[in-house]
Structures are given as structure tokens and as C-alpha cells.
Design a protein around this motif. Sequence first.
Motif, PDB file in Angstrom:
ATOM      1  N   ARG A  12       0.475  -1.008   0.230  1.00 37.83           N
ATOM      2  CA  ARG A  12      -0.119   0.260   0.012  1.00 37.83           C
ATOM      3  C   ARG A  12       0.801   1.150  -0.163  1.00 37.83           C
ATOM      4  NH1 ARG A  12      -4.789  -1.464   4.286  1.00 37.83           N
ATOM      5  NH2 ARG A  12      -6.120  -2.507   2.993  1.00 37.83           N
ATOM      6  N   THR A  13       1.981   1.016   0.399  1.00 40.08           N
ATOM      7  CA  THR A  13       3.022   2.139   0.869  1.00 40.08           C
ATOM      8  C   THR A  13       4.020   2.513  -0.798  1.00 40.08           C
ATOM      9  OG1 THR A  13       5.348   1.239   1.617  1.00 40.08           O
ATOM     10  CG2 THR A  13       3.240   1.470   3.035  1.00 40.08           C
ATOM     11  N   LEU A  14       3.831   1.564  -1.272  1.00 38.36           N
ATOM     12  CA  LEU A  14       4.215   2.019  -3.109  1.00 38.36           C
ATOM     13  C   LEU A  14       3.305   2.372  -4.032  1.00 38.36           C
ATOM     14  CD1 LEU A  14       6.285  -2.907  -3.728  1.00 38.36           C
ATOM     15  CD2 LEU A  14       7.018   0.127  -1.815  1.00 38.36           C
ATOM     16  N   PRO A  15       3.706   3.210  -4.746  1.00 36.21           N
ATOM     17  CA  PRO A  15       3.223   3.796  -5.541  1.00 36.21           C
ATOM     18  C   PRO A  15       3.173   3.188  -6.783  1.00 36.21           C
ATOM     19  CG  PRO A  15       4.908   5.306  -5.444  1.00 36.21           C
ATOM     20  CD  PRO A  15       5.575   4.274  -4.607  1.00 36.21           C
ATOM     21  N   ALA A  91      10.484  -7.652   3.341  1.00 35.16           N
ATOM     22  CA  ALA A  91      10.410  -6.778   2.460  1.00 35.16           C
ATOM     23  C   ALA A  91      10.947  -6.196   1.100  1.00 35.16           C
ATOM     24  CB  ALA A  91      10.841  -5.746   3.411  1.00 35.16           C
ATOM     25  N   GLU A  92      12.794  -6.564   1.330  1.00 35.97           N
ATOM     26  CA  GLU A  92      13.015  -6.501   0.419  1.00 35.97           C
ATOM     27  C   GLU A  92      13.124  -7.047  -1.328  1.00 35.97           C
ATOM     28  OE1 GLU A  92      18.079  -7.735  -0.981  1.00 35.97           O
ATOM     29  OE2 GLU A  92      16.902  -7.916   0.900  1.00 35.97           O
ATOM     30  N   MET A 100      10.936  -4.183 -10.669  1.00 38.10           N
ATOM     31  CA  MET A 100      11.212  -4.635 -11.505  1.00 38.10           C
ATOM     32  C   MET A 100       9.917  -3.512 -12.705  1.00 38.10           C
ATOM     33  SD  MET A 100      12.128  -8.420 -10.903  1.00 38.10           S
ATOM     34  CE  MET A 100      12.095  -8.713 -12.825  1.00 38.10           C
ATOM     35  N   VAL A 101       8.385  -3.457 -12.316  1.00 38.48           N
ATOM     36  CA  VAL A 101       7.420  -2.928 -12.972  1.00 38.48           C
ATOM     37  C   VAL A 101       7.062  -1.869 -12.965  1.00 38.48           C
ATOM     38  CG1 VAL A 101       6.610  -5.289 -12.553  1.00 38.48           C
ATOM     39  CG2 VAL A 101       5.669  -3.772 -10.965  1.00 38.48           C
ATOM     40  N   VAL A 102       8.131  -0.986 -12.269  1.00 41.84           N
ATOM     41  CA  VAL A 102       7.547   0.282 -12.620  1.00 41.84           C
ATOM     42  C   VAL A 102       8.099   1.079 -13.718  1.00 41.84           C
ATOM     43  CG1 VAL A 102       6.052   0.155 -10.697  1.00 41.84           C
ATOM     44  CG2 VAL A 102       8.722   1.382 -10.138  1.00 41.84           C
ATOM     45  N   PRO A 103       8.322   2.290 -14.161  1.00 43.05           N
ATOM     46  CA  PRO A 103       9.147   3.542 -14.515  1.00 43.05           C
ATOM     47  C   PRO A 103      10.260   3.793 -13.683  1.00 43.05           C
ATOM     48  CG  PRO A 103       6.561   4.282 -14.948  1.00 43.05           C
ATOM     49  CD  PRO A 103       6.888   2.932 -13.563  1.00 43.05           C
ATOM     50  N   LYS A 104      11.745   4.071 -14.123  1.00 40.17           N
ATOM     51  CA  LYS A 104      12.931   4.371 -13.718  1.00 40.17           C
ATOM     52  C   LYS A 104      12.621   5.390 -12.542  1.00 40.17           C
ATOM     53  CE  LYS A 104      15.498   1.044 -15.978  1.00 40.17           C
ATOM     54  NZ  LYS A 104      16.435   0.601 -17.429  1.00 40.17           N
ATOM     55  N   ARG A 108      13.098   5.133  -8.515  1.00 37.82           N
ATOM     56  CA  ARG A 108      14.516   6.286  -7.990  1.00 37.82           C
ATOM     57  C   ARG A 108      14.142   6.991  -6.981  1.00 37.82           C
ATOM     58  NH1 ARG A 108      16.585   6.153 -12.691  1.00 37.82           N
ATOM     59  NH2 ARG A 108      15.264   8.376 -14.017  1.00 37.82           N
ATOM     60  N   GLN A 109      12.629   7.274  -7.548  1.00 36.27           N
ATOM     61  CA  GLN A 109      11.504   8.889  -6.265  1.00 36.27           C
ATOM     62  C   GLN A 109      11.163   7.522  -5.048  1.00 36.27           C
ATOM     63  OE1 GLN A 109       8.404  10.031  -7.996  1.00 36.27           O
ATOM     64  NE2 GLN A 109       9.273  11.754  -8.674  1.00 36.27           N
ATOM     65  N   ARG A 110      11.052   7.036  -5.387  1.00 40.48           N
ATOM     66  CA  ARG A 110      11.218   5.660  -4.050  1.00 40.48           C
ATOM     67  C   ARG A 110      11.814   5.393  -2.975  1.00 40.48           C
ATOM     68  NH1 ARG A 110       7.612   4.516   0.500  1.00 40.48           N
ATOM     69  NH2 ARG A 110       7.543   2.455   0.387  1.00 40.48           N
ATOM     70  N   LEU A 111      12.926   4.659  -3.814  1.00 38.08           N
ATOM     71  CA  LEU A 111      14.034   4.239  -3.025  1.00 38.08           C
ATOM     72  C   LEU A 111      15.154   4.698  -3.568  1.00 38.08           C
ATOM     73  CD1 LEU A 111      13.255   0.662  -4.805  1.00 38.08           C
ATOM     74  CD2 LEU A 111      12.509   2.004  -2.501  1.00 38.08           C
ATOM     75  N   GLY A 112      15.280   5.813  -3.602  1.00 41.55           N
ATOM     76  CA  GLY A 112      16.541   6.988  -3.784  1.00 41.55           C
ATOM     77  C   GLY A 112      18.024   5.866  -4.726  1.00 41.55           C
ATOM     78  N   ASN A 113      17.878   5.055  -6.034  1.00 38.28           N
ATOM     79  CA  ASN A 113      18.625   4.650  -6.230  1.00 38.28           C
ATOM     80  C   ASN A 113      18.424   4.823  -8.207  1.00 38.28           C
ATOM     81  OD1 ASN A 113      18.816   4.182  -3.904  1.00 38.28           O
ATOM     82  ND2 ASN A 113      19.253   2.250  -3.969  1.00 38.28           N
TER      83      ASN A 113
END
Length: 113
Positions: A12-15, A91-92, A100-104, A108-113
Motif C-alpha cells: 500500500r505504500t508503493l506508488p 520487504a526486500e 522491476m515493474v515501475v518506471p525507473k 528512484r523517487q521512492r528508493l533513492g537509487n
Amino acid sequence: MVTVADVRALARTLPRSSEHLIRDRVKFRVGAIVYVAFSRDETTMGFGYPKEERDALVASDPELFFLPDAANLRFHWVCCHLDRLDHEQMAELVTEAWRMVVPKFLARQRLGN
């Protein structure tokens, strides 16, 4: 032990992530692409994982991880037993399957890498 509720709380927290009940199975997807799915009895979880790395993952802990059935080997997919999975691993795995399924740019916005 990890439950569907634990995965749901993270998903639920993942865009762009949404939950669906398809043929009595809980699945999480982004758009039309499923990145996590549970068995009907909710004892196992399948998740997106790079094909070229999945044999090594299964070999690293065959009591926890296993390959999907033959019909699903063509997909980037691995399965695990929920009763052997800890929350940190979950979680990992869920976050990486989502990545793997969202735009890069979104990852990056969510995970910072």
C-alpha cells in the motif's frame, strides 16, 4: 512468519501498486503487471525476480525458495514459503519485485537509487 497482511501493509505504500483478488488468489500489481501473488491457501508467495538470478536464489536457501511450476518458468518469477520468510527478507523481495515493474524514475523517487 510473514502474512498477506504484512505484504499488504508494505504494498500500500508503493506508488501505483494495487491489490486484486483473481481466482481466489490475492495479487499485487502495477497496471496489468503482477509483481506479487499468493497461493490460494496463502502459504506461499510468488514474486518478480530476474530470470538469470533465480537459480542462485533458490540454491542459496532451497528450504525457503523454489521455482514456479513449468507453465510459469517463462516469467521473471520465484516462489517462497511464507512460514520461513522473515519480515526483512519480505520487504526486500517485494520492493525489488515492485521496482522491476515501475518506471525507473518512480523507483528512484521512492528508493533513492
